[in-house]
Write an enzyme that holds these catalytic residues in place. Sequence first.
Site, PDB file in Angstrom:
ATOM      1  N   SER A 186      -0.317  -5.836  -1.410  1.00 48.96           N
ATOM      2  CA  SER A 186       0.953  -5.202  -1.074  1.00 48.96           C
ATOM      3  C   SER A 186       0.768  -3.927  -0.261  1.00 48.96           C
ATOM      4  O   SER A 186       1.540  -3.656   0.664  1.00 48.96           O
ATOM      5  CB  SER A 186       1.739  -4.894  -2.346  1.00 48.96           C
ATOM      6  OG  SER A 186       1.971  -6.053  -3.097  1.00 48.96           O
ATOM      7  N   HIS A 232       2.192   0.959  -2.682  1.00 48.74           N
ATOM      8  CA  HIS A 232       3.015   0.582  -1.540  1.00 48.74           C
ATOM      9  C   HIS A 232       3.198   1.755  -0.574  1.00 48.74           C
ATOM     10  O   HIS A 232       3.039   1.604   0.643  1.00 48.74           O
ATOM     11  CB  HIS A 232       4.384   0.096  -2.019  1.00 48.74           C
ATOM     12  CG  HIS A 232       4.321  -1.191  -2.787  1.00 48.74           C
ATOM     13  ND1 HIS A 232       5.413  -1.718  -3.453  1.00 48.74           N
ATOM     14  CD2 HIS A 232       3.298  -2.050  -2.998  1.00 48.74           C
ATOM     15  CE1 HIS A 232       5.069  -2.852  -4.031  1.00 48.74           C
ATOM     16  NE2 HIS A 232       3.789  -3.073  -3.784  1.00 48.74           N
TER      17      HIS A 232
END
Length: 289
Positions: A186, A232
């Site tokens: 991610s 992230h």
Amino acid sequence: MNPQPPAPTCVRHPNRPTGLACTRCGRPSCAECLRPAAVGQHCVDCLRADQRSAAPVRTVSGAAARASAPYVTYALIAINVAIYAITAAQAKSLMDNQLGSALFIDWVLYAPAVADGEWWRVLGSGFLHYGPIHLLLNMFALYVVGRDAELVLGRSRYLAVYLVSLLGGSAGVMLFAQNSLTAGASGAVYGMFGAITVILIRLRQNPNQMLIIIGINVFISLSLPGISLWGHLGGLAAGTLATLGILFLPGWLRVRTPQAARTVGWVAVALVAVAALAAVTVSAITSTV
């Protein structure tokens, strides 16, 4: 009576008499060796010389424009899937691959383990996934944004931005979520989100769609438990900064030659990588004090 001189023969096929000639070099050529041109007809040798001397078409990043498949993106997807298959086989479970997998245990990002010298977790964790849905979501996103990013940045710089984004995601986790067990691509995918946004701005296209996608994903990261917000955000920051360095920094510094611009871009990517590694190092040192 004087005999007529022999008819000229094709320079590439001496056994073929011809009354034709290249309008550029003037050499006699048969019909097979001539191609239509804007004015007259050119022989294949002149056409090849033009192709060799013509400057290659390049993207805004200075990478050679290619019509080939995005092989680096496909390779990254294949590596992630292969590693997931290994962890699932070790765990003897497709859904709970993190349970009982020695590879998963050895690679998952855990700050205290990194502080103890297990530095491979910083990169290795970016190729692990918690279950098939986690894998499919990340690989689909990588497939969608990675192909265009690879086309514009070129294979080597695209791979560098991907890995730097992965490092940035790990740095974010190491700094702000030290007690978590983090895995997944991610961070690197968010880095690709940032890269595509910068590319759109550089191409003077509307980046609003990508900004909305990033906003929605950050909101989801804030709202749902078990999602690595700092991984992230770290990946997003690293990928955005690295791509800014490639596409905008040479212009800001008024670099004049393409070679110098590429060098500036690589230096920018290296500096982002050094900053991410420095953050990981600081976090590892402070966690052992």
